[in-house]
Design a protein around this motif. Structure first.
Motif, PDB file in Angstrom:
ATOM      1  N   SER A  52       0.832  -1.203   0.000  1.00 54.39           N
ATOM      2  CA  SER A  52       0.000   0.000   0.000  1.00 54.39           C
ATOM      3  C   SER A  52       0.865   1.251   0.000  1.00 54.39           C
ATOM      4  N   VAL A  53       2.001   1.196   0.704  1.00 53.38           N
ATOM      5  CA  VAL A  53       2.936   2.325   0.678  1.00 53.38           C
ATOM      6  C   VAL A  53       3.534   2.478  -0.719  1.00 53.38           C
ATOM      7  N   LEU A  54       3.898   1.353  -1.340  1.00 54.04           N
ATOM      8  CA  LEU A  54       4.430   1.408  -2.707  1.00 54.04           C
ATOM      9  C   LEU A  54       3.384   1.942  -3.686  1.00 54.04           C
ATOM     10  N   GLY A  55       2.126   1.620  -3.442  1.00 59.04           N
ATOM     11  CA  GLY A  55       1.055   2.107  -4.303  1.00 59.04           C
ATOM     12  C   GLY A  55       0.755   3.568  -4.107  1.00 59.04           C
ATOM     13  N   THR A  56       0.721   4.026  -2.864  1.00 54.81           N
ATOM     14  CA  THR A  56       0.350   5.421  -2.595  1.00 54.81           C
ATOM     15  C   THR A  56       1.456   6.390  -2.968  1.00 54.81           C
ATOM     16  N   THR A  57       2.695   5.899  -3.072  1.00 53.23           N
ATOM     17  CA  THR A  57       3.802   6.756  -3.502  1.00 53.23           C
ATOM     18  C   THR A  57       4.060   6.656  -4.998  1.00 53.23           C
ATOM     19  N   GLY A  58       3.356   5.750  -5.683  1.00 52.76           N
ATOM     20  CA  GLY A  58       3.526   5.611  -7.123  1.00 52.76           C
ATOM     21  C   GLY A  58       4.714   4.768  -7.527  1.00 52.76           C
ATOM     22  N   VAL A  59       5.369   4.109  -6.566  1.00 51.83           N
ATOM     23  CA  VAL A  59       6.526   3.276  -6.889  1.00 51.83           C
ATOM     24  C   VAL A  59       6.090   2.018  -7.633  1.00 51.83           C
ATOM     25  N   VAL A  60       5.003   1.381  -7.165  1.00 50.64           N
ATOM     26  CA  VAL A  60       4.473   0.181  -7.822  1.00 50.64           C
ATOM     27  C   VAL A  60       3.019   0.440  -8.184  1.00 50.64           C
ATOM     28  N   ILE A  61       2.721   0.439  -9.478  1.00 55.62           N
ATOM     29  CA  ILE A  61       1.331   0.575  -9.942  1.00 55.62           C
ATOM     30  C   ILE A  61       1.119  -0.480 -11.022  1.00 55.62           C
ATOM     31  N   ASN A  62       1.440  -0.143 -12.273  1.00 56.87           N
ATOM     32  CA  ASN A  62       1.315  -1.138 -13.340  1.00 56.87           C
ATOM     33  C   ASN A  62       2.256  -2.315 -13.135  1.00 56.87           C
ATOM     34  N   SER A  63       3.424  -2.047 -12.545  1.00 54.17           N
ATOM     35  CA  SER A  63       4.397  -3.119 -12.332  1.00 54.17           C
ATOM     36  C   SER A  63       3.977  -4.078 -11.227  1.00 54.17           C
ATOM     37  N   VAL A  64       2.789  -3.865 -10.636  1.00 51.80           N
ATOM     38  CA  VAL A  64       2.287  -4.817  -9.647  1.00 51.80           C
ATOM     39  C   VAL A  64       2.162  -6.208 -10.264  1.00 51.80           C
ATOM     40  N   VAL A  65       1.985  -6.252 -11.591  1.00 51.93           N
ATOM     41  CA  VAL A  65       1.867  -7.541 -12.292  1.00 51.93           C
ATOM     42  C   VAL A  65       3.101  -8.406 -12.033  1.00 51.93           C
ATOM     43  N   ALA A  66       4.277  -7.792 -11.955  1.00 56.16           N
ATOM     44  CA  ALA A  66       5.512  -8.543 -11.766  1.00 56.16           C
ATOM     45  C   ALA A  66       5.578  -9.216 -10.401  1.00 56.16           C
ATOM     46  N   PHE A  67       4.771  -8.739  -9.440  1.00 58.02           N
ATOM     47  CA  PHE A  67       4.820  -9.284  -8.092  1.00 58.02           C
ATOM     48  C   PHE A  67       3.728 -10.315  -7.825  1.00 58.02           C
ATOM     49  N   ILE A  68       2.851 -10.564  -8.798  1.00 60.59           N
ATOM     50  CA  ILE A  68       1.794 -11.545  -8.603  1.00 60.59           C
ATOM     51  C   ILE A  68       2.346 -12.949  -8.358  1.00 60.59           C
ATOM     52  N   PRO A  69       3.432 -13.380  -9.033  1.00 59.47           N
ATOM     53  CA  PRO A  69       4.011 -14.683  -8.676  1.00 59.47           C
ATOM     54  C   PRO A  69       4.398 -14.782  -7.202  1.00 59.47           C
ATOM     55  N   LEU A  70       4.818 -13.648  -6.617  1.00 64.00           N
ATOM     56  CA  LEU A  70       5.096 -13.638  -5.181  1.00 64.00           C
ATOM     57  C   LEU A  70       3.824 -13.923  -4.393  1.00 64.00           C
ATOM     58  N   GLY A  71       2.701 -13.347  -4.825  1.00 63.83           N
ATOM     59  CA  GLY A  71       1.428 -13.612  -4.162  1.00 63.83           C
ATOM     60  C   GLY A  71       1.034 -15.072  -4.271  1.00 63.83           C
ATOM     61  N   MET A  72       1.292 -15.663  -5.453  1.00 58.54           N
ATOM     62  CA  MET A  72       1.001 -17.081  -5.618  1.00 58.54           C
ATOM     63  C   MET A  72       1.860 -17.935  -4.694  1.00 58.54           C
ATOM     64  N   LEU A  73       3.129 -17.530  -4.531  1.00 62.44           N
ATOM     65  CA  LEU A  73       4.034 -18.223  -3.613  1.00 62.44           C
ATOM     66  C   LEU A  73       3.522 -18.142  -2.178  1.00 62.44           C
ATOM     67  N   LEU A  74       3.091 -16.954  -1.785  1.00 59.23           N
ATOM     68  CA  LEU A  74       2.539 -16.780  -0.438  1.00 59.23           C
ATOM     69  C   LEU A  74       1.292 -17.631  -0.242  1.00 59.23           C
ATOM     70  N   ALA A  75       0.419 -17.652  -1.233  1.00 56.60           N
ATOM     71  CA  ALA A  75      -0.803 -18.449  -1.119  1.00 56.60           C
ATOM     72  C   ALA A  75      -0.477 -19.930  -0.967  1.00 56.60           C
ATOM     73  N   ARG A  76       0.516 -20.419  -1.731  1.00 56.39           N
ATOM     74  CA  ARG A  76       0.902 -21.826  -1.616  1.00 56.39           C
ATOM     75  C   ARG A  76       1.491 -22.126  -0.248  1.00 56.39           C
ATOM     76  N   SER A  77       2.381 -21.238   0.218  1.00 52.40           N
ATOM     77  CA  SER A  77       3.023 -21.488   1.507  1.00 52.40           C
ATOM     78  C   SER A  77       2.030 -21.429   2.663  1.00 52.40           C
ATOM     79  N   MET A  78       0.949 -20.650   2.493  1.00 51.76           N
ATOM     80  CA  MET A  78      -0.088 -20.538   3.538  1.00 51.76           C
ATOM     81  C   MET A  78      -1.219 -21.545   3.328  1.00 51.76           C
ATOM     82  N   ASN A  79      -1.148 -22.287   2.196  1.00 51.98           N
ATOM     83  CA  ASN A  79      -2.190 -23.250   1.828  1.00 51.98           C
ATOM     84  C   ASN A  79      -3.562 -22.584   1.729  1.00 51.98           C
ATOM     85  N   LEU A  80      -3.570 -21.443   1.046  1.00 53.46           N
ATOM     86  CA  LEU A  80      -4.806 -20.707   0.801  1.00 53.46           C
ATOM     87  C   LEU A  80      -5.024 -20.619  -0.704  1.00 53.46           C
ATOM     88  N   PRO A  81      -6.251 -20.393  -1.175  1.00 50.49           N
ATOM     89  CA  PRO A  81      -6.542 -20.378  -2.615  1.00 50.49           C
ATOM     90  C   PRO A  81      -5.718 -19.339  -3.375  1.00 50.49           C
TER      91      PRO A  81
END
Length: 449
Positions: A140-169
């Motif tokens: 949210s800090v990266l978003g509100t400062t404009g550091v990560v907006i469109n490039s959020v796509v590059a971090f979605i694999p990280l979200g998938m990794l987190l979901a797998r490690s937490m055993n969540l959908p």
């Protein structure tokens, strides 16, 4: 560790290809059409203008002062001159947007940000709440400062990794990154491409109203954290597990002391600018200089060669040229209850964002139209700007023409209908927050003007 930004085809594909795939109208084409229509209207619509008063160097429209004036039609020869003049007048904000892209690209190349986030994802023994709170706070800090907006796509694999490690959908992993980022972007506090652009077009001091906007940002972020936490608890209660339990997990490089130093240096630079903006009236030039300092400092700490720093910075600038030039193109376009009028602006901005999925493009298109209307309706310019920012922000979580959101869903293998059912409660909460914020802004005459 360095990122190869060219490895993301969605990010580097020509804008025309991306628009063709998603069915959206190129914002340049849309703005040029608006410019041509506006020029043609000067020969058809009876001309008139508001009377203006000058207060503290800013021209304000006087309510009820609309009066006819002599016709002065705009011909083709003048039309293109207006575009050039718009670019010249918008030079400070254009270069600020370009330098933002350059500095962010150097930061990405250093690997500091991605490695730190991956280290968080690999940490064992953390509770759902701690992980959600940590990730949402960072993004949210990266978003509100404009550091990560469109490039959020590059971090979605990280979200998938987190979901797998937490055993969540999987949908939880996509939502954790995307919604965390856009909880900040919804009311970007110091994003030059949206808030900075809109305020400058409205002749407001750069990043003024930061205190009230900070409160709105916190409300958005808290709602996102609560929503994701409750969703995770529901998944635990109902036994909803990750669909990719056997997927191989990506192992990222370790975070080095140099990476922490890079992140600390970048945070210090941003905080220094915020202090200067609040206490010394720093504006576009100082923020542009700050991004140059960030690029140089990060590059040197990452032990990049001088030529590599320059090339990476210029590559980042090039990625934001389309959004930056929209500013100049848009600048060429030249009694209701106040509260209902402001809410009407908010709703129309949200609807317009479906046609113009670019945040900077919509700000550039709507501010010149909304400001005189707001002046005539006794709505402060700060509130007028906020109706546009919130309108385009809230709709981002469900906008079917958003190439960024659609890329997120594609990477996460999430259906659009499934996503709508998932995100609807949070979108509704964000909508309520936006309406309350606008009402409060009208009531307190949120300024400086």
């Amino acid at each position: 560790m360095q990122h190869d930004i060219t490895a993301d085809p969605a990010r580097n594909a020509p804008a025309t290809q991306r628009n063709r795939k998603t069915g959206t109208i190129n914002p340049y084409v849309l703005l040029f059409i608006m410019l041509v229509i506006t020029a043609a209207a000067t020969w058809i619509v009876p001309p008139g203008e508001f009377g203006h008063v000058l207060r503290e160097g800013v021209k304000f429209a006087v309510p009820g002062s609309l009066h006819p004036v002599a016709r002065s039609g705009v011909g083709p020869e003048t039309l293109f001159t207006f575009i050039a003049e718009g670019m010249v007048k918008s030079a400070p904000i254009i270069f600020l947007i370009l330098f933002t892209g350059g500095a962010v690209n150097v930061l990405e190349q250093s690997g500091a940000l991605s490695n730190a986030l991956n280290a968080m994802a690999r940490r064992k023994g953390s509770s759902d709440t701690v992980i959600i709170l940590s990730v949402c706070a960072v993004f949210s800090v990266l978003g509100t400062t404009g550091v990560v907006i469109n490039s959020v796509v590059a971090f979605i694999p990280l979200g998938m990794l987190l979901a797998r490690s937490m055993n969540l959908p999987r949908i939880f992993g996509g939502g954790l990154i995307y919604l965390g980022t856009y909880a900040g972007f919804n009311d970007a506090i110091i994003n030059p491409g949206t808030t900075g652009l809109a305020q400058r077009l409205a002749e407001l001091p750069l990043f003024s109203g930061m205190g009230f906007r900070l409160g709105i940002y916190l409300a958005f972020a808290v709602c996102a954290i609560v929503f994701l936490t409750l969703y995770a608890r529901r998944c635990r209660r109902e036994g909803l597990a990750n669909e990719d339990e056997n997927a191989q997990q990506h192992i990222a490089a370790n975070v080095t002391p140099f990476h922490w130093l890079i992140l600390a240096f970048t945070a210090l630079a941003l905080l220094t600018f915020i202090y200067g903006a609040v206490n010394y009236g720093w504006s576009e030039n100082e923020m542009s200089a700050m991004f140059i300092v960030v690029a140089l400092g990060v590059g040197l700490i990452a032990r990049l060669r001088g030529g590599s720093i320059a090339d990476t910075f210029l590559q980042g600038c090039a990625q934001l040229i389309p959004g930056a030039l929209i500013v100049g193109l848009a600048r060429a376009i030249a009694p209701l209850n106040e509260m209902f009028a402001a809410l009407g602006m908010f709703i129309s901005a949200a609807v317009m964002h479906i046609a113009i999925s670019s945040g900077s493009g919509e700000s550039a298109a709507l501010v010149p139209l909304y400001v005189p209307l707001g002046d005539a309706l006794h709505i402060t310019r700060q509130v007028t700007v906020e109706t546009i920012l919130l309108g385009e922000g809230v709709i981002n979580s469900v906008n079917p023409t958003s190439s960024v959101m659609m890329a997120v869903l594609a990477i996460g293998r999430i259906g659009y209908g499934q996503w709508l059912r998932f995100v609807f409660p949070l979108t509704l909460m964000w909508l309520v927050i936006a309406i309350i914020a606008i009402i409060i802004g009208v009531q307190i005459q949120w300024g400086p003007f």
